[in-house]
Design an enzyme around this catalytic site. Structure first.
Site, PDB file in Angstrom:
ATOM      1  N   LYS A 137      -1.746  -2.555   7.897  1.00  0.00           N
ATOM      2  CA  LYS A 137      -2.923  -2.185   8.676  1.00  0.00           C
ATOM      3  C   LYS A 137      -2.989  -2.984   9.978  1.00  0.00           C
ATOM      4  O   LYS A 137      -2.469  -4.088  10.069  1.00  0.00           O
ATOM      5  CB  LYS A 137      -4.193  -2.444   7.852  1.00  0.00           C
ATOM      6  CG  LYS A 137      -4.425  -1.446   6.726  1.00  0.00           C
ATOM      7  CD  LYS A 137      -5.759  -1.707   6.053  1.00  0.00           C
ATOM      8  CE  LYS A 137      -6.074  -0.653   5.000  1.00  0.00           C
ATOM      9  NZ  LYS A 137      -7.386  -0.894   4.359  1.00  0.00           N
ATOM     10  N   ARG A 153      -1.257  -1.810  -6.875  1.00  0.00           N
ATOM     11  CA  ARG A 153      -1.532  -2.934  -5.968  1.00  0.00           C
ATOM     12  C   ARG A 153      -2.494  -3.916  -6.646  1.00  0.00           C
ATOM     13  O   ARG A 153      -2.297  -5.131  -6.600  1.00  0.00           O
ATOM     14  CB  ARG A 153      -2.115  -2.392  -4.666  1.00  0.00           C
ATOM     15  CG  ARG A 153      -2.451  -3.443  -3.604  1.00  0.00           C
ATOM     16  CD  ARG A 153      -2.773  -2.708  -2.308  1.00  0.00           C
ATOM     17  NE  ARG A 153      -3.475  -3.527  -1.342  1.00  0.00           N
ATOM     18  CZ  ARG A 153      -2.875  -4.330  -0.462  1.00  0.00           C
ATOM     19  NH1 ARG A 153      -1.557  -4.444  -0.469  1.00  0.00           N
ATOM     20  NH2 ARG A 153      -3.578  -5.014   0.420  1.00  0.00           N
ATOM     21  N   HIS A 198      -2.915   2.673  -5.637  1.00  0.00           N
ATOM     22  CA  HIS A 198      -3.676   1.448  -5.384  1.00  0.00           C
ATOM     23  C   HIS A 198      -3.899   0.659  -6.674  1.00  0.00           C
ATOM     24  O   HIS A 198      -4.080  -0.560  -6.628  1.00  0.00           O
ATOM     25  CB  HIS A 198      -5.009   1.771  -4.717  1.00  0.00           C
ATOM     26  CG  HIS A 198      -5.388   0.790  -3.652  1.00  0.00           C
ATOM     27  ND1 HIS A 198      -4.691   0.672  -2.461  1.00  0.00           N
ATOM     28  CD2 HIS A 198      -6.368  -0.149  -3.597  1.00  0.00           C
ATOM     29  CE1 HIS A 198      -5.241  -0.289  -1.726  1.00  0.00           C
ATOM     30  NE2 HIS A 198      -6.248  -0.799  -2.403  1.00  0.00           N
ATOM     31  N   HIS A 214      -3.946  -9.048   3.448  1.00  0.00           N
ATOM     32  CA  HIS A 214      -5.383  -9.090   3.705  1.00  0.00           C
ATOM     33  C   HIS A 214      -5.660  -9.943   4.940  1.00  0.00           C
ATOM     34  O   HIS A 214      -4.991 -10.954   5.169  1.00  0.00           O
ATOM     35  CB  HIS A 214      -6.141  -9.675   2.511  1.00  0.00           C
ATOM     36  CG  HIS A 214      -6.259  -8.723   1.359  1.00  0.00           C
ATOM     37  ND1 HIS A 214      -6.549  -9.129   0.069  1.00  0.00           N
ATOM     38  CD2 HIS A 214      -6.138  -7.367   1.300  1.00  0.00           C
ATOM     39  CE1 HIS A 214      -6.584  -8.070  -0.721  1.00  0.00           C
ATOM     40  NE2 HIS A 214      -6.348  -7.002  -0.003  1.00  0.00           N
ATOM     41  N   ARG A 223       0.841  -1.192   0.000  1.00  0.00           N
ATOM     42  CA  ARG A 223       0.000   0.000   0.000  1.00  0.00           C
ATOM     43  C   ARG A 223       0.880   1.248   0.000  1.00  0.00           C
ATOM     44  O   ARG A 223       2.057   1.199   0.369  1.00  0.00           O
ATOM     45  CB  ARG A 223      -0.917   0.020   1.220  1.00  0.00           C
ATOM     46  CG  ARG A 223      -1.826  -1.197   1.351  1.00  0.00           C
ATOM     47  CD  ARG A 223      -2.611  -1.126   2.651  1.00  0.00           C
ATOM     48  NE  ARG A 223      -3.533  -2.246   2.808  1.00  0.00           N
ATOM     49  CZ  ARG A 223      -3.231  -3.389   3.414  1.00  0.00           C
ATOM     50  NH1 ARG A 223      -2.010  -3.570   3.929  1.00  0.00           N
ATOM     51  NH2 ARG A 223      -4.123  -4.356   3.515  1.00  0.00           N
ATOM     52  N   TYR A 276     -10.073 -10.318  -6.968  1.00  0.00           N
ATOM     53  CA  TYR A 276      -9.128 -10.401  -8.075  1.00  0.00           C
ATOM     54  C   TYR A 276      -9.346 -11.642  -8.935  1.00  0.00           C
ATOM     55  O   TYR A 276      -8.900 -11.689 -10.075  1.00  0.00           O
ATOM     56  CB  TYR A 276      -7.691 -10.366  -7.547  1.00  0.00           C
ATOM     57  CG  TYR A 276      -7.384  -9.083  -6.834  1.00  0.00           C
ATOM     58  CD1 TYR A 276      -7.274  -7.876  -7.537  1.00  0.00           C
ATOM     59  CD2 TYR A 276      -7.234  -9.040  -5.451  1.00  0.00           C
ATOM     60  CE1 TYR A 276      -7.017  -6.689  -6.885  1.00  0.00           C
ATOM     61  CE2 TYR A 276      -6.972  -7.854  -4.787  1.00  0.00           C
ATOM     62  CZ  TYR A 276      -6.871  -6.683  -5.510  1.00  0.00           C
ATOM     63  OH  TYR A 276      -6.634  -5.504  -4.860  1.00  0.00           O
TER      64      TYR A 276
END
Length: 298
Positions: free
Chosen positions: A172, A242, A239, A265, A148, A274
């Site tokens: 995150k 990404r 992004h 994730h 990210r 995806y």
């Protein structure tokens, strides 16, 4: 806005949300406060009604704001009011009665591998220019690692190991993960380090400005959008790289769970979008290449 400040401290320091996420919550709540308080007086959050929120939604929709953005702003309100309820500040939340705005799910925008190769093989990069070498490496690393923008900015020099071809990124929810990379990228990293150390000096951060300061989000965004300017896309952003990383990995046969781990994730659900992108790619390839598909139109 004292209650807002207390809520923002809660989600930053107790929930460990990123500074970028906290800034988004702050912006949403401030916009709602401005909407309710045209005379500039501080609003009474406990006295906000369902109709107040609905009126705000009508105004945002009338201004052309997307349903996705409206939904996010209402979610910000809902999160704050739930916090207020847990603190005993209010008995009921006016935001709970609001139906979330619905929007059409869109597949991620991504760059095709051939187009990315053209971008990354750009021969106009001056190998003696710190900013040109840095910008080229930023785009390359975003695409080759799937990290990210915030992770790129917070990357430390000590966490980029070219001997092992690994880097540790801080993602995150304060989670770290290891991302492998290839020897070609390792060579580019060392080239960047040499010119950075010569022009700027040794730094704690991996990427820095020409003055030796930490990167900032707008700088990364501008570098990426400039690099992708000649590629026809719905929009351009860090992004998108990404998304391009994930799509390329799956198209080349990577396992879904492996891509999930590389992206950081928390669940497979976020990664599965995806698979729709790769399936669309497969269908297009089939319709363009298979003689029966061409004859019958698929």
């Amino acid at each position: 806005m004292a209650q807002v400040e207390d809520f923002l401290k809660y989600i930053r320091y107790e929930l460990n949300l990123s500074t970028h996420t906290v800034s988004a919550y702050k912006k949403d709540l401030e916009q709602f406060a401005i909407f309710l308080s045209s005379n500039g007086e501080d609003i009474r959050w406990a006295e906000v009604t369902v109709n107040d929120i609905r009126s705000w939604m009508v105004e945002m929709s009338g201004s052309g704001m997307s349903q996705r953005s409206i939904r996010r702003k209402i979610q910000s309100l809902r999160a704050m009011y739930r916090w207020m309820m847990r603190r005993g500040m209010i008995a009921d939340s006016p935001a709970e009665e609001i139906e979330p705005a619905k929007f059409d799910s869109r597949l991620p925008v991504y760059v095709r591998p051939a187009d990315m190769e053209a971008v990354l093989n750009d021969s106009d990069v001056d190998p003696t220019s710190f900013e040109q070498v840095r910008n080229h490496l930023m785009v390359d690393m975003l695409y080759e690692t799937g990290m990210r923008r915030a992770e790129l900015i917070s990357l430390t020099d000590a966490n980029v190991d070219t001997s092992r071809c690994e880097m540790k990124v801080h993602g995150k929810r304060n989670k770290d993960r290891i991302i492998p990379f290839g020897t070609a990228l390792a060579a580019d990293i060392e080239q960047y380090r040499r010119i950075r150390n010569k022009e700027v000096g040794h730094t704690t951060e991996f990427f820095v400005t020409a003055k030796g300061r930490a990167l900032y989000p707008t700088l990364v965004y501008n570098v990426v959008t400039t690099a992708l300017a000649d590629i026809p896309l719905e929009h351009r952003s860090p992004h998108v790289l990404r998304h391009s990383f994930a799509s390329a990995m799956l198209n080349d046969g990577a396992e879904l769970n492996s891509v999930k781990e590389l992206l950081g994730h928390s669940s497979l659900e976020a990664t599965q979008i995806y698979t729709h992108v790769t399936m669309r790619e497969l269908k297009q390839n089939y319709q363009q290449a298979h003689p029966r598909a061409i004859k019958k139109g698929g």
